[in-house]
Design a protein around this motif. Structure first.
Motif, short mmCIF file in Angstrom:
data_model
loop_
_atom_site.label_atom_id
_atom_site.label_comp_id
_atom_site.label_asym_id
_atom_site.label_seq_id
_atom_site.Cartn_x
_atom_site.Cartn_y
_atom_site.Cartn_z
N ALA A 188 28.91 -30.47 -22.77
CA ALA A 188 28.46 -29.46 -23.61
C ALA A 188 28.50 -29.71 -25.09
CB ALA A 188 29.29 -28.20 -23.11
N SER A 189 27.21 -30.04 -25.68
CA SER A 189 27.12 -30.46 -27.00
C SER A 189 26.71 -29.69 -27.97
CB SER A 189 26.10 -31.73 -27.07
OG SER A 189 26.60 -32.87 -26.19
N TRP A 190 26.29 -28.30 -27.65
CA TRP A 190 26.06 -27.39 -28.62
C TRP A 190 26.16 -25.89 -27.88
CZ3 TRP A 190 21.15 -30.95 -29.00
CH2 TRP A 190 20.66 -30.73 -27.81
N ASP A 206 24.91 -23.69 -20.63
CA ASP A 206 24.52 -24.62 -19.36
C ASP A 206 25.30 -25.29 -18.52
OD1 ASP A 206 21.88 -24.29 -20.32
OD2 ASP A 206 21.96 -26.12 -21.57
N ALA A 207 26.53 -25.58 -19.00
CA ALA A 207 27.75 -26.04 -18.12
C ALA A 207 28.00 -24.95 -17.15
CB ALA A 207 28.83 -26.42 -19.08
N THR A 222 33.54 -31.43 -21.59
CA THR A 222 34.00 -32.63 -22.70
C THR A 222 32.73 -32.60 -23.29
OG1 THR A 222 34.50 -34.67 -22.50
CG2 THR A 222 32.85 -34.00 -20.91
N HIS A 223 32.73 -33.80 -24.18
CA HIS A 223 31.52 -34.26 -25.03
C HIS A 223 30.89 -33.25 -26.09
CE1 HIS A 223 27.51 -35.87 -26.10
NE2 HIS A 223 28.34 -37.25 -25.71
N VAL A 224 32.14 -32.49 -26.72
CA VAL A 224 31.98 -31.45 -27.77
C VAL A 224 31.99 -32.18 -29.07
CG1 VAL A 224 32.42 -29.37 -28.76
CG2 VAL A 224 32.80 -29.59 -26.47
N ASP A 229 31.61 -25.70 -32.69
CA ASP A 229 32.84 -24.70 -32.53
C ASP A 229 33.30 -25.03 -30.86
OD1 ASP A 229 34.52 -22.66 -32.15
OD2 ASP A 229 33.42 -21.54 -33.12
N LYS A 230 34.33 -25.67 -30.63
CA LYS A 230 34.82 -25.85 -29.27
C LYS A 230 34.99 -24.49 -28.83
CE LYS A 230 36.95 -30.32 -29.93
NZ LYS A 230 36.30 -30.56 -31.30
N ASP A 231 35.62 -23.50 -29.32
CA ASP A 231 36.10 -22.16 -28.79
C ASP A 231 34.77 -21.48 -28.38
OD1 ASP A 231 38.65 -22.55 -29.24
OD2 ASP A 231 38.73 -21.48 -31.21
N ALA A 232 33.65 -21.72 -29.47
CA ALA A 232 32.44 -20.99 -28.91
C ALA A 232 31.82 -21.67 -27.60
CB ALA A 232 31.42 -21.11 -30.09
N ILE A 233 31.80 -23.12 -27.41
CA ILE A 233 31.30 -23.63 -26.31
C ILE A 233 32.19 -23.25 -25.13
CG2 ILE A 233 31.51 -25.81 -25.12
CD1 ILE A 233 29.06 -25.78 -26.98
N LEU A 234 33.52 -23.17 -25.09
CA LEU A 234 34.17 -22.67 -24.08
C LEU A 234 34.01 -21.22 -23.53
CD1 LEU A 234 36.61 -23.34 -22.08
CD2 LEU A 234 38.28 -22.85 -23.66
N ALA A 235 33.84 -20.29 -24.93
CA ALA A 235 33.62 -18.85 -24.34
C ALA A 235 32.27 -18.99 -23.77
CB ALA A 235 33.46 -18.29 -25.61
N GLU A 236 31.03 -19.54 -23.99
CA GLU A 236 30.05 -19.54 -23.19
C GLU A 236 30.04 -20.06 -21.67
OE1 GLU A 236 26.32 -20.68 -26.87
OE2 GLU A 236 27.12 -21.97 -25.22
N ALA A 237 30.91 -21.25 -21.72
CA ALA A 237 31.02 -21.52 -20.35
C ALA A 237 31.66 -20.57 -19.45
CB ALA A 237 31.67 -22.97 -20.44
N ARG A 238 32.84 -19.82 -19.98
CA ARG A 238 33.39 -18.98 -19.07
C ARG A 238 32.57 -17.68 -18.94
NH1 ARG A 238 39.57 -19.93 -21.97
NH2 ARG A 238 40.10 -21.42 -20.53
N ALA A 239 31.86 -17.28 -19.78
CA ALA A 239 30.83 -16.15 -19.66
C ALA A 239 30.01 -16.29 -18.42
CB ALA A 239 30.03 -15.99 -20.83
#
Length: 256
Positions: A188-190, A206-207, A222-224, A229-239
Motif C-alpha cells: 500500500a504505497s499511497w 485498495d488493500a 507493507t511497502h509504505v 503517512d503509515k497511520d493514514a494507510i492503515l486507517a484506509e485499509a481498516r475502513a
C-alpha cells in the motif's frame, strides 16, 4: 509457515528502514522473498546468509533486489562459508532478465566474464505465469500490473496459504489469486485519490478492498514509502476490511 520481515519500506529505504525483504520458513527450508536495499544487513543480523535455500523475486526494481550484488560478494569471497556456494548454487526464481541485470549491477565491465557471469554461485530459474515448487512450497504466480515484468504470488504449504501482491495496481486477477487465503501480504504505497497513476501501486483503500473481496483471514500491510503517512494507510485499509489488519514491522515475524 513463518514469515519474517527484513524490510518493508516502499519504493526506497527510509531512516533505519530497509526496503522490501522477507524470509519464509517451513520444514527447515528458508526461502528469501525479495532482497531490497538494506535487507542484507538485516538478514545477517538474524540468520546466516548461507542458510538461504532459495530466493524469489517479484520484479527487478532496486527496492526489491538492490542488495543482490552484495550477496554475490559474500557468496564469492567469504573466507569461511558454512555451505560451499559453488557446490550448492543458490536457486534464484526471478523475471527472465535477472541474470543479465544482476550481472550488470555486480560489474559494469561486460568484458570481464568471470565477474559478470554469476552462474558459479547461482542457478537462475525464469518465472512465468503458472505454478512452481520451491522446496516445500507450492507457488502460483500471476502477472502484476506494474511497469516491468512483475508477479504476484500465492504460496501454499501444509494447507495454509500466503498471498503476496508484490508491486501492482488493482486488477481482478489479484482477488482471484487471493481468494480464501489465510494471509494477504499487500503493498500500500499511497493514500487513495482519483488521480493516482493506474497499473503501478495499491492504496490503503485498495488493500482493504482486495482483502474484503478475497475473503482473507489476515491482512498484512507493507511497502509504505518513508514519505507516506503509515497511520493514514492503515486507517484506509481498516475502513474497508473488517478482519484483522496489521501494519507489518521490520524484524517482526508472523505465523501463517
Amino acid at each position: 509457515m513463518l514469515l519474517t520481515v527484513l524490510g518493508c519500506s516502499g519504493s526506497a529505504p527510509g531512516p533505519k528502514a530497509p526496503s522490501s525483504g522477507y524470509l519464509l520458513e517451513a520444514d527447515g527450508f528458508l526461502l528469501g522473498i525479495e532482497l531490497g536495499t538494506g535487507t542484507l544487513a538485516e538478514l545477517q543480523a538474524v540468520r546466516d546468509p548461507f542458510a538461504l535455500d532459495a530466493l524469489l523475486f517479484s520484479h527487478l526494481h532496486p527496492d526489491h533486489c538492490g542488495d543482490f550484488a552484495d550477496l554475490t560478494v559474500i557468496r564469492r569471497y567469504h573466507p569461511a562459508p558454512t555451505r560451499n556456494p559453488r557446490e550448492l548454487r543458490l536457486p534464484v526464481y526471478a523475471p527472465g532478465e535477472a541474470p543479465s541485470r544482476f550481472a550488470a549491477a555486480y560489474s559494469p565491465d561486460e568484458a570481464d566474464r568471470a565477474a559478470t557471469d554469476l552462474s558459479d554461485v547461482y542457478a537462475f530459474h525464469p518465472l512465468a505465469a503458472g505454478t512452481v515448487h520451491i522446496g516445500p512450497f507450492e507457488i502460483s504466480a500471476v502477472p502484476a500490473a506494474h511497469p516491468c515484468e512483475s508477479y504476484s504470488f500465492r504460496i501454499t504449504h501444509g494447507g495454509r496459504s500466503l498471498v503476496y501482491t508484490g508491486d501492482t495496481g488493482m486488477v481482478d486477477r489479484l482477488a482471484d489469486l487471493a481468494r480464501g487465503a489465510d494471509v494477504l501480504l499487500s503493498e500500500a504505497s499511497w493514500t487513495h485519490a482519483p488521480d493516482r497513476p493506474a497499473d503501478l501501486h495499491l492504496s490503503g483503500t485498495d488493500a482493504g478492498v482486495l482483502a474484503k473481496r478475497a475473503g482473507v483471514g489476515l491482512l498484512l500491510v507493507t511497502h509504505v514509502p518513508p514519505w507516506t503517512d503509515k497511520d493514514a494507510i492503515l486507517a484506509e485499509a481498516r475502513a474497508e476490511f473488517q478482519g484483522e489488519t496489521v501494519l507489518v514491522r521490520q524484524g517482526a515475524s508472523y505465523r501463517i
